[in-house]
Design a protein around this motif. Structure first.
Motif, PDB file in Angstrom:
ATOM      1  N   THR A 126      47.113  42.033  39.359  1.00 25.72           N
ATOM      2  CA  THR A 126      47.003  42.417  37.831  1.00 25.72           C
ATOM      3  C   THR A 126      45.641  43.226  37.687  1.00 25.72           C
ATOM      4  O   THR A 126      44.677  43.394  38.751  1.00 25.72           O
ATOM      5  CB  THR A 126      46.698  41.152  37.219  1.00 25.72           C
ATOM      6  OG1 THR A 126      45.483  40.783  37.259  1.00 25.72           O
ATOM      7  CG2 THR A 126      47.527  39.923  37.771  1.00 25.72           C
ATOM      8  N   ASP A 152      41.355  38.996  34.935  1.00 24.74           N
ATOM      9  CA  ASP A 152      41.201  37.677  35.726  1.00 24.74           C
ATOM     10  C   ASP A 152      42.464  36.971  35.240  1.00 24.74           C
ATOM     11  O   ASP A 152      42.632  35.722  35.645  1.00 24.74           O
ATOM     12  CB  ASP A 152      39.907  37.077  34.871  1.00 24.74           C
ATOM     13  CG  ASP A 152      40.061  37.027  33.538  1.00 24.74           C
ATOM     14  OD1 ASP A 152      41.009  37.046  32.891  1.00 24.74           O
ATOM     15  OD2 ASP A 152      39.114  36.428  32.934  1.00 24.74           O
ATOM     16  N   GLN A 153      43.604  37.489  34.798  1.00 27.82           N
ATOM     17  CA  GLN A 153      44.852  36.656  34.424  1.00 27.82           C
ATOM     18  C   GLN A 153      45.601  36.498  35.881  1.00 27.82           C
ATOM     19  O   GLN A 153      46.458  35.932  36.052  1.00 27.82           O
ATOM     20  CB  GLN A 153      45.665  37.673  33.563  1.00 27.82           C
ATOM     21  CG  GLN A 153      46.525  38.743  34.248  1.00 27.82           C
ATOM     22  CD  GLN A 153      45.669  40.030  33.672  1.00 27.82           C
ATOM     23  OE1 GLN A 153      44.188  39.994  33.771  1.00 27.82           O
ATOM     24  NE2 GLN A 153      46.138  41.167  33.581  1.00 27.82           N
ATOM     25  N   THR A 154      45.053  37.247  36.899  1.00 25.91           N
ATOM     26  CA  THR A 154      45.524  37.219  38.360  1.00 25.91           C
ATOM     27  C   THR A 154      45.410  35.410  38.572  1.00 25.91           C
ATOM     28  O   THR A 154      46.495  34.750  38.980  1.00 25.91           O
ATOM     29  CB  THR A 154      44.680  37.904  39.456  1.00 25.91           C
ATOM     30  OG1 THR A 154      44.591  38.976  38.988  1.00 25.91           O
ATOM     31  CG2 THR A 154      45.252  37.741  40.809  1.00 25.91           C
ATOM     32  N   THR A 178      45.200  33.114  36.171  1.00 25.28           N
ATOM     33  CA  THR A 178      46.059  32.370  35.338  1.00 25.28           C
ATOM     34  C   THR A 178      47.214  32.275  35.890  1.00 25.28           C
ATOM     35  O   THR A 178      47.959  31.222  35.744  1.00 25.28           O
ATOM     36  CB  THR A 178      46.104  33.101  33.857  1.00 25.28           C
ATOM     37  OG1 THR A 178      44.607  33.442  33.696  1.00 25.28           O
ATOM     38  CG2 THR A 178      46.786  32.416  33.048  1.00 25.28           C
ATOM     39  N   SER A 206      53.308  31.574  32.729  1.00 24.49           N
ATOM     40  CA  SER A 206      52.097  31.639  32.898  1.00 24.49           C
ATOM     41  C   SER A 206      50.894  32.665  32.138  1.00 24.49           C
ATOM     42  O   SER A 206      49.834  32.199  31.891  1.00 24.49           O
ATOM     43  CB  SER A 206      51.522  31.929  34.531  1.00 24.49           C
ATOM     44  OG  SER A 206      52.372  30.974  35.316  1.00 24.49           O
ATOM     45  N   LEU A 207      51.567  33.537  31.737  1.00 20.17           N
ATOM     46  CA  LEU A 207      50.820  34.477  30.820  1.00 20.17           C
ATOM     47  C   LEU A 207      50.739  34.272  29.355  1.00 20.17           C
ATOM     48  O   LEU A 207      50.104  34.803  28.669  1.00 20.17           O
ATOM     49  CB  LEU A 207      51.449  35.924  31.105  1.00 20.17           C
ATOM     50  CG  LEU A 207      51.023  36.534  32.549  1.00 20.17           C
ATOM     51  CD1 LEU A 207      51.989  37.612  32.547  1.00 20.17           C
ATOM     52  CD2 LEU A 207      49.334  36.980  32.421  1.00 20.17           C
ATOM     53  N   ARG A 245      47.596  33.966  27.523  1.00 20.46           N
ATOM     54  CA  ARG A 245      46.770  35.417  27.514  1.00 20.46           C
ATOM     55  C   ARG A 245      47.171  36.207  26.578  1.00 20.46           C
ATOM     56  O   ARG A 245      48.220  36.207  26.260  1.00 20.46           O
ATOM     57  CB  ARG A 245      46.736  35.909  29.099  1.00 20.46           C
ATOM     58  CG  ARG A 245      46.099  34.940  30.049  1.00 20.46           C
ATOM     59  CD  ARG A 245      44.798  34.089  29.848  1.00 20.46           C
ATOM     60  NE  ARG A 245      43.865  35.156  29.632  1.00 20.46           N
ATOM     61  CZ  ARG A 245      43.156  35.520  30.579  1.00 20.46           C
ATOM     62  NH1 ARG A 245      43.080  35.209  32.004  1.00 20.46           N
ATOM     63  NH2 ARG A 245      41.959  36.526  30.416  1.00 20.46           N
ATOM     64  N   GLU A 284      42.644  42.710  26.338  1.00 17.54           N
ATOM     65  CA  GLU A 284      41.228  42.338  26.758  1.00 17.54           C
ATOM     66  C   GLU A 284      40.643  42.417  25.182  1.00 17.54           C
ATOM     67  O   GLU A 284      41.024  43.115  24.425  1.00 17.54           O
ATOM     68  CB  GLU A 284      40.782  43.389  27.671  1.00 17.54           C
ATOM     69  CG  GLU A 284      41.145  43.197  29.077  1.00 17.54           C
ATOM     70  CD  GLU A 284      40.824  44.050  30.083  1.00 17.54           C
ATOM     71  OE1 GLU A 284      40.156  44.975  29.723  1.00 17.54           O
ATOM     72  OE2 GLU A 284      41.350  43.726  31.237  1.00 17.54           O
ATOM     73  N   ARG A 326      46.773  43.920  29.321  1.00 15.67           N
ATOM     74  CA  ARG A 326      46.485  43.277  30.612  1.00 15.67           C
ATOM     75  C   ARG A 326      47.912  43.609  31.180  1.00 15.67           C
ATOM     76  O   ARG A 326      49.172  43.225  30.807  1.00 15.67           O
ATOM     77  CB  ARG A 326      46.548  41.823  30.265  1.00 15.67           C
ATOM     78  CG  ARG A 326      45.027  41.477  29.860  1.00 15.67           C
ATOM     79  CD  ARG A 326      44.839  39.798  29.682  1.00 15.67           C
ATOM     80  NE  ARG A 326      43.428  39.344  29.274  1.00 15.67           N
ATOM     81  CZ  ARG A 326      42.480  39.546  30.152  1.00 15.67           C
ATOM     82  NH1 ARG A 326      42.329  39.796  31.288  1.00 15.67           N
ATOM     83  NH2 ARG A 326      41.175  39.269  29.278  1.00 15.67           N
ATOM     84  N   SER A 330      50.321  43.180  34.576  1.00 12.59           N
ATOM     85  CA  SER A 330      50.286  42.278  35.828  1.00 12.59           C
ATOM     86  C   SER A 330      51.795  42.721  36.669  1.00 12.59           C
ATOM     87  O   SER A 330      52.770  43.100  36.110  1.00 12.59           O
ATOM     88  CB  SER A 330      50.433  40.958  35.515  1.00 12.59           C
ATOM     89  OG  SER A 330      49.382  40.497  34.434  1.00 12.59           O
TER      90      SER A 330
END
Length: 240
Positions: A87, A90-92, A94, A108-109, A112, A115, A124, A126
């Motif tokens: 990604t 920092d959503q990696t 998440t 999971s996303l 979020r 940004e 973002r 991913s």
């Protein structure tokens, strides 16, 4: 969707921002991923990629010049069992934490958004590759503002099964330079990665050499053997 050459797509704009490529090598044996970062400000350009275990993190090149680590320092790559997560933020973590709890990539996303760098509201982006039964599938996601409206988040997830040899998908944060920067639009671009014939060094050079020389900062490339899971990694940093 029309297939385009990755090299042409990369050099078509001076500022695609941060980008993710995922696909399958021309010989069909390896999953391919690349992640690059670019920068316009001194703070954004003051970075390098550092391999850490199976993952990847960003690090300040000159700590004394780091103004604000927010949105700059993070883990772009983490490996969770048979999954490789890539990604642009920092959503990696998440995604990694959410999937540990049994959530899907998309679920999971959900917590979020894009940004918080008004007025750009950088998307973002991913990606995730999952390996099973001597094959792999991948997904890509983009969380973006509604044409610069910071009160509205648009969420898109794309899933690709049985990836075709020599082809991949490319998604990046911006459609080009501007002020504010225009967010990426549409489905991830279908790109031809056949030219390198499964050679990681040639592929790394192809990506790096076609990014704008003034704005490129760092590049990560990984080729993963689909059957064995063994991988090769290349990292190129402009700052040395």
């Amino acid at each position: 969707m029309k297939l385009v050459k990755l090299a042409d797509e990369l050099k078509s704009t001076s500022y695609p921002g941060r980008g993710i490529v995922i696909g399958r090598s021309a010989d069909g044996k390896k999953a391919v991923t690349a992640y690059f970062i670019m920068g316009r400000s001194e703070n954004s350009r003051n970075r390098v990629f550092v391999e850490d275990g199976e993952g990847l993190r960003t690090q300040a090149f000159d700590e004394s010049k780091m103004v604000d680590p927010h949105l700059i320092i993070y883990w772009p790559v983490r490996v969770l069992g048979n999954k490789t997560i890539v990604t642009n933020g920092d959503q990696t973590d998440t995604i990694n934490d959410g999937m540990k709890e049994g959530k899907t990539f998309e679920e999971s996303l959900r917590c979020r958004e894009f940004e918080d760098d008004k007025p750009n509201y950088t998307p973002r982006i991913s990606g995730i590759m999952e390996f099973a039964d001597k094959d792999f599938t991948y997904q890509m996601s983009i969380l973006k503002s509604d044409e610069g409206d910071g009160d509205r988040c648009e969420r898109f997830t794309y899933a690709y099964e049985n990836p075709k040899a020599g082809e991949g998908r490319f998604i990046h944060t911006y459609m080009g330079d501007g002020n504010p920067l225009p967010s990426y639009c549409g489905e991830p671009t279908k790109v031809d990665i056949d030219a390198c014939a499964g050679d990681i060094d040639k592929f790394t050079s192809l990506v790096w050499d076609n990014l704008n020389a003034d704005n490129k900062v760092s590049l990560f490339v990984r080729f993963i053997d689909i059957e064995s899971g063994k991988y090769e990694t290349r990292i190129v940093n402009k700052n040395k």
